[in-house]
Design a protein around this motif. Sequence first.
Motif, PDB file in Angstrom:
ATOM      1  N   GLN A  76       0.880  -0.919  -0.284  1.00 40.57           N
ATOM      2  CA  GLN A  76       0.071   0.525  -0.217  1.00 40.57           C
ATOM      3  C   GLN A  76       1.170   1.115   0.023  1.00 40.57           C
ATOM      4  OE1 GLN A  76      -3.555  -0.145  -0.061  1.00 40.57           O
ATOM      5  NE2 GLN A  76      -3.849   1.903   0.088  1.00 40.57           N
ATOM      6  N   GLU A  77       1.708   1.301   0.457  1.00 41.53           N
ATOM      7  CA  GLU A  77       2.732   2.677   1.408  1.00 41.53           C
ATOM      8  C   GLU A  77       4.100   2.929  -0.347  1.00 41.53           C
ATOM      9  OE1 GLU A  77       4.476   2.187   4.828  1.00 41.53           O
ATOM     10  OE2 GLU A  77       2.608   2.806   5.702  1.00 41.53           O
ATOM     11  N   THR A  78       3.879   1.539  -0.620  1.00 36.53           N
ATOM     12  CA  THR A  78       5.171   1.511  -2.032  1.00 36.53           C
ATOM     13  C   THR A  78       4.955   1.843  -3.253  1.00 36.53           C
ATOM     14  OG1 THR A  78       6.576   0.063  -0.294  1.00 36.53           O
ATOM     15  CG2 THR A  78       7.534   0.395  -2.777  1.00 36.53           C
ATOM     16  N   TRP A  79       3.505   1.090  -3.316  1.00 38.74           N
ATOM     17  CA  TRP A  79       3.155   1.567  -4.578  1.00 38.74           C
ATOM     18  C   TRP A  79       1.942   2.376  -4.833  1.00 38.74           C
ATOM     19  CZ3 TRP A  79       4.663   0.483  -9.560  1.00 38.74           C
ATOM     20  CH2 TRP A  79       5.853  -0.845  -9.175  1.00 38.74           C
ATOM     21  N   ILE A  80       0.320   1.333  -4.438  1.00 39.77           N
ATOM     22  CA  ILE A  80      -0.715   1.737  -4.180  1.00 39.77           C
ATOM     23  C   ILE A  80      -1.055   3.634  -3.687  1.00 39.77           C
ATOM     24  CG2 ILE A  80      -3.170   1.152  -3.519  1.00 39.77           C
ATOM     25  CD1 ILE A  80      -2.457  -1.112  -3.044  1.00 39.77           C
TER      26      ILE A  80
ATOM     27  N   ALA B  63      -5.208  -6.314  -4.910  1.00 45.69           N
ATOM     28  CA  ALA B  63      -5.685  -4.558  -4.821  1.00 45.69           C
ATOM     29  C   ALA B  63      -4.345  -3.981  -5.530  1.00 45.69           C
ATOM     30  CB  ALA B  63      -5.328  -4.593  -3.389  1.00 45.69           C
ATOM     31  N   TRP B  64      -2.682  -4.297  -5.995  1.00 51.88           N
ATOM     32  CA  TRP B  64      -1.551  -3.482  -6.809  1.00 51.88           C
ATOM     33  C   TRP B  64      -2.356  -3.691  -8.008  1.00 51.88           C
ATOM     34  CZ3 TRP B  64       3.304  -6.248  -6.334  1.00 51.88           C
ATOM     35  CH2 TRP B  64       4.345  -5.655  -6.654  1.00 51.88           C
TER      36      TRP B  64
ATOM     37  N   ALA C   5      -1.290  -3.950 -16.765  1.00 50.40           N
ATOM     38  CA  ALA C   5      -0.743  -3.728 -14.774  1.00 50.40           C
ATOM     39  C   ALA C   5      -0.650  -4.444 -14.516  1.00 50.40           C
ATOM     40  CB  ALA C   5      -2.670  -3.529 -14.306  1.00 50.40           C
ATOM     41  N   THR C   6      -0.555  -6.158 -14.781  1.00 53.90           N
ATOM     42  CA  THR C   6      -1.019  -8.088 -14.650  1.00 53.90           C
ATOM     43  C   THR C   6       1.399  -7.447 -15.049  1.00 53.90           C
ATOM     44  OG1 THR C   6      -2.764  -8.644 -15.248  1.00 53.90           O
ATOM     45  CG2 THR C   6      -0.839  -9.968 -15.022  1.00 53.90           C
TER      46      THR C   6
ATOM     47  N   ALA D 292      -4.332  -0.617 -12.389  1.00 56.76           N
ATOM     48  CA  ALA D 292      -5.475  -0.642 -13.646  1.00 56.76           C
ATOM     49  C   ALA D 292      -6.321   0.510 -14.357  1.00 56.76           C
ATOM     50  CB  ALA D 292      -6.127  -1.741 -13.555  1.00 56.76           C
ATOM     51  N   ALA D 293      -6.321   0.862 -12.564  1.00 60.14           N
ATOM     52  CA  ALA D 293      -6.952   1.839 -12.406  1.00 60.14           C
ATOM     53  C   ALA D 293      -6.542   3.528 -12.755  1.00 60.14           C
ATOM     54  CB  ALA D 293      -7.538   2.584 -10.809  1.00 60.14           C
TER      55      ALA D 293
END
Length: 202
Positions: A73-77, A136-137, A163-164, A142-143
């Motif tokens: 979450q902190e690093t990527w999302i 989630a990542w 995204a994949t 993708a979003a």
Amino acid sequence: MIEHKRTNDPQAVRRRIVDAAYQAFVTQGYLATGMSELRATASVSGGAMAHHFPAKRELGLAVIRDRVAEAVQETWIDPLRTASDTPAAIDRIITEIIKELSENGSVSGCPLNNMAIEVSKHDDEMQEALGAIFDAWEKALAARFHEDIRLKRVADIQPNSLATFIIAAYSGAMAMAKASQDTRPLVNCQAELAALLASKYA
């Protein structure tokens, strides 16, 4: 007789155990880490360990849900959600990861990848928890791509498969970097991803 106020903090004890387990699982592996070792590292009694985590599996699930999910979450999302430029955000994320690894002087690997490779086939609940983090990542990436299509910043892409691909490329490069204890695979991966995205966003 003076009555001393209770200073025990169960949540702090739990955090200490989970923190110690996260560090151990990422660096030496879940299966190779013993509960007695973690008790010593976290400086907790056997009773405290048993109270919070009666079984190692429960501790593994807590590490996945509390620490591994938080790391992704902190690093990527979070950086992806707040960035205005998707390719620049991805490049910046990988740059920060490479910088941190270089400063540490060692490559312990991606916490999510490490846990997924080691425990997914052994436990259905762990597999589900790890899969949810990957999902989630992937959805966060993708979003961003879907939003960029909507804003006409890019056209010729498939958001979900791209995204994949990015996650797979990064995860593979991290595994190679861990095996060689060298950030070069990540540097190469970063360069190729940047070139790919530049061609799509041109």
